[in-house]
Write an enzyme that holds these catalytic residues in place. Structure first.
Site, mmCIF file in Angstrom:
data_model
loop_
_atom_site.group_PDB
_atom_site.id
_atom_site.type_symbol
_atom_site.label_atom_id
_atom_site.label_comp_id
_atom_site.label_asym_id
_atom_site.label_seq_id
_atom_site.Cartn_x
_atom_site.Cartn_y
_atom_site.Cartn_z
ATOM 1 N N LYS A 8 39.732 40.953 44.236
ATOM 2 C CA LYS A 8 39.057 42.018 44.984
ATOM 3 C C LYS A 8 38.030 42.732 44.097
ATOM 4 O O LYS A 8 36.887 42.939 44.490
ATOM 5 C CB LYS A 8 40.131 43.026 45.429
ATOM 6 C CG LYS A 8 39.986 43.543 46.821
ATOM 7 C CD LYS A 8 41.059 44.614 47.115
ATOM 8 C CE LYS A 8 42.271 44.069 47.791
ATOM 9 N NZ LYS A 8 43.137 45.142 48.359
ATOM 10 N N LYS A 54 43.670 47.240 37.224
ATOM 11 C CA LYS A 54 43.535 48.245 38.291
ATOM 12 C C LYS A 54 44.297 47.796 39.512
ATOM 13 O O LYS A 54 44.156 46.643 39.947
ATOM 14 C CB LYS A 54 42.034 48.382 38.656
ATOM 15 C CG LYS A 54 41.770 49.436 39.722
ATOM 16 C CD LYS A 54 41.684 50.817 39.120
ATOM 17 C CE LYS A 54 41.688 51.927 40.142
ATOM 18 N NZ LYS A 54 43.056 52.332 40.552
ATOM 19 N N ASN A 75 47.560 55.229 56.749
ATOM 20 C CA ASN A 75 46.293 55.690 56.193
ATOM 21 C C ASN A 75 45.140 54.730 56.494
ATOM 22 O O ASN A 75 44.013 55.166 56.732
ATOM 23 C CB ASN A 75 46.459 55.869 54.674
ATOM 24 C CG ASN A 75 45.328 56.657 54.089
ATOM 25 O OD1 ASN A 75 44.961 57.701 54.616
ATOM 26 N ND2 ASN A 75 44.756 56.162 53.017
ATOM 27 N N THR A 92 39.840 52.936 52.550
ATOM 28 C CA THR A 92 40.220 51.580 52.964
ATOM 29 C C THR A 92 39.912 51.378 54.451
ATOM 30 O O THR A 92 39.370 50.340 54.854
ATOM 31 C CB THR A 92 41.707 51.291 52.657
ATOM 32 O OG1 THR A 92 41.970 51.688 51.308
ATOM 33 C CG2 THR A 92 42.035 49.824 52.805
ATOM 34 N N LYS A 99 49.198 45.278 39.894
ATOM 35 C CA LYS A 99 49.925 45.894 41.004
ATOM 36 C C LYS A 99 51.296 46.296 40.495
ATOM 37 O O LYS A 99 51.814 45.682 39.562
ATOM 38 C CB LYS A 99 50.078 44.882 42.153
ATOM 39 C CG LYS A 99 50.475 45.490 43.459
ATOM 40 C CD LYS A 99 49.337 46.320 44.040
ATOM 41 C CE LYS A 99 49.241 46.215 45.519
ATOM 42 N NZ LYS A 99 47.882 46.462 45.997
ATOM 43 N N SER A 152 38.216 54.073 44.491
ATOM 44 C CA SER A 152 38.995 54.351 43.270
ATOM 45 C C SER A 152 38.097 54.183 42.041
ATOM 46 O O SER A 152 38.172 54.963 41.088
ATOM 47 C CB SER A 152 40.167 53.377 43.138
ATOM 48 O OG SER A 152 41.295 53.864 43.814
HETATM 49 N N1 GLU Z 1 46.270 49.718 46.909
HETATM 50 C C1 GLU Z 1 44.885 49.540 47.223
HETATM 51 C C2 GLU Z 1 44.558 48.060 47.302
HETATM 52 O O1 GLU Z 1 45.416 47.246 47.485
HETATM 53 C C3 GLU Z 1 43.974 50.313 46.295
HETATM 54 C C4 GLU Z 1 44.069 49.966 44.846
HETATM 55 C C5 GLU Z 1 43.294 50.904 43.945
HETATM 56 O O2 GLU Z 1 42.662 51.812 44.441
HETATM 57 O O3 GLU Z 1 43.348 50.658 42.727
HETATM 58 O O4 GLU Z 1 43.428 47.666 47.264
#
Ligand code: GLU
Length: 414
Positions: A95, A71, A221, A190, A107, A349
């Site tokens: 995370k 994810k 955002n 976020t 990522k 998410s």
């Molecule tokens: N890009 C966001 C992060 O770095 C969200 C990632 C997601 O929702 O999977 O946490």
């Protein structure tokens, strides 16, 4: 356990190495936790509207899936390269582990300047990415989401392209528009998450939020929603910035006016009743909470000595370089780490994915309550371990997350 330079990749290697040492893990466990499971490098040839052909480099790094499907976001930015994506993928695994989400970490990104592409070109680029990547993503395999330079629209194109191949399955991507299976509260998540983490920290340290001043670097955002929610909780947001400038009002900004100005003119610079300053001066303002909410490495060895904030809150991924981190630690400046302060997005998410898998929709209140509870629990765990063992919050967070990840890898079996 070596991590030698200041890139996003080695920043996390450095912290992970420390966590492994504290946990008594050997080199082999450290390498197991650090090394990604799979790295994809994809070329995307796109025909622009003027007829020219441009070749873009795209990456997807799938770090670990021991705790659930890979994810993590997709970044469209000129800084994207394999090292950056690799470091950010590791951060996602930590995370999701810290927030106890049944997900792994990944990522991706495309090395491009999205501002130089029009909407049709961006759409072709995104559809081309899915054409090349579809075998490696999926609702139980790897679930992309927005990150720097990407948005709901791009997620909708990903869903549409994936649907053409596999049929409708909205759980393949999160951060979608509401009308195609997105979740209430995902866009704000976020920024709201950073605000909630600050509220938990302030409560833990008996700091009334109404007496606190806040400075925010970045008004995309993340920054704008952090400003909005902190203002609503009574904190005084005194300065904000974007890539074109920074504004300050020591009596407190009119946050709604700054958001309106950004939306109508494209920058916060010029908002009424504020002084215009530069970004370096913004970072050096005395305040209770300084929130870097833009790109990695914003606070680094060149500017760290000027920092006067009492607490730093990493709402972006890796905004404090590890050299700056160590200098701030020596000065006893607490840092609420990215794997906690920027975790609101992936948490919602996860809620979006759960809703999609069940074909249901939660209300905004349900989403916000669930987010606030998850963050409060993660904050409690990090603050308690940090207090008990006299650790920096980052060390505590890395220890908790690394242990969960390691336990899952070993439970599944090597
Ligand atoms: N890009 C966001 C992060 O770095 C969200 C990632 C997601 O929702 O999977 O946490």
């Amino acid at each position: 356990m070596n991590a030698t330079n200041g890139s996003t990749e080695s920043t996390h290697a450095h912290y992970l190495s420390d966590a492994c040492q504290q946990l008594g893990y050997g080199q082999e466990v450290y390498e197991l936790l650090l090394s990604p499971a799979r790295e994809l490098h994809i070329q995307l040839p796109i025909r622009k509207d003027d007829g020219s052909i441009v070749l873009f480099n795209a990456y997807r790094v799938q770090h670990h899936n021991a705790r659930g499907p890979y994810k993590g976001g997709l970044r469209y930015h000129a800084s994207v390269d394999i090292n950056e994506v690799r470091g950010l993928a590791c951060l996602m695994s930590l995370k999701t582990a810290l927030l106890e989400l049944p997900l792994g970490g990944a990522k991706g990104g495309i090395n491009c300047n999205p501002d130089s592409l029009n909407s049709r070109e961006l759409e072709r680029l995104t559809r081309c990415l899915v054409e090349k990547l579809h075998r490696n993503i999926g609702p139980t395999q790897d679930i992309p989401a927005p990150d720097v330079g990407t948005n709901e629209q791009i997620m909708a194109w990903i869903l549409d392209e994936y649907t053409k191949i596999y049929g409708y399955n909205p759980a393949v991507v999160t951060g979608k528009p509401l009308v195609v299976g997105g979740s209430h509260g995902r866009k704000e998540a976020t920024g709201r998450g950073a605000c909630q983490v600050i509220a938990n920290y302030a409560k833990h340290h008996n700091m009334p939020l109404e007496d606190c001043t806040v400075v925010i670097q970045g008004f995309g955002n993340v920054g704008r929603y952090a400003a909005f929610f902190l203002d609503a909780l009574g904190a005084k947001v005194i300065a904000v910035s974007d890539s074109q400038g920074a504004i300050v009002n020591h009596d407190g900004l009119d946050v709604a006016a700054a958001i309106h100005h950004k939306d109508s003119v494209g920058t916060v610079s010029g908002t009424a009743n504020c002084d215009i300053i530069d970004n370096a001066s913004l970072l050096a303002l005395p305040c209770d909470f300084l929130i870097p909410a833009a790109l990695g490495g914003a606070i680094n060895s060149a500017n760290v000595d000027a920092i006067k904030a009492k607490v730093i809150v990493e709402a972006a991924n890796a905004p404090v370089s590890w050299t700056a981190n160590d200098i701030l630690a020596q000065r006893n400046v607490p840092i609420i780490p990215d794997i906690l302060a920027s975790a609101g997005g992936v948490t919602v998410s996860y809620f979006e994915w759960v809703q999609n898998l069940q074909f249901v929709s939660w209300s905004l209140d349900q989403v916000r309550d669930a987010l606030d509870q998850r963050l409060a629990q993660a904050c409690r765990q990090v603050f308690e371990l940090a207090d008990e063992q006299q650790l920096q919050m980052r060390s505590a967070a890395y220890r908790i997350a690394s242990e969960r990840l390691k336990d899952a890898i070993f439970a599944a079996g090597i």
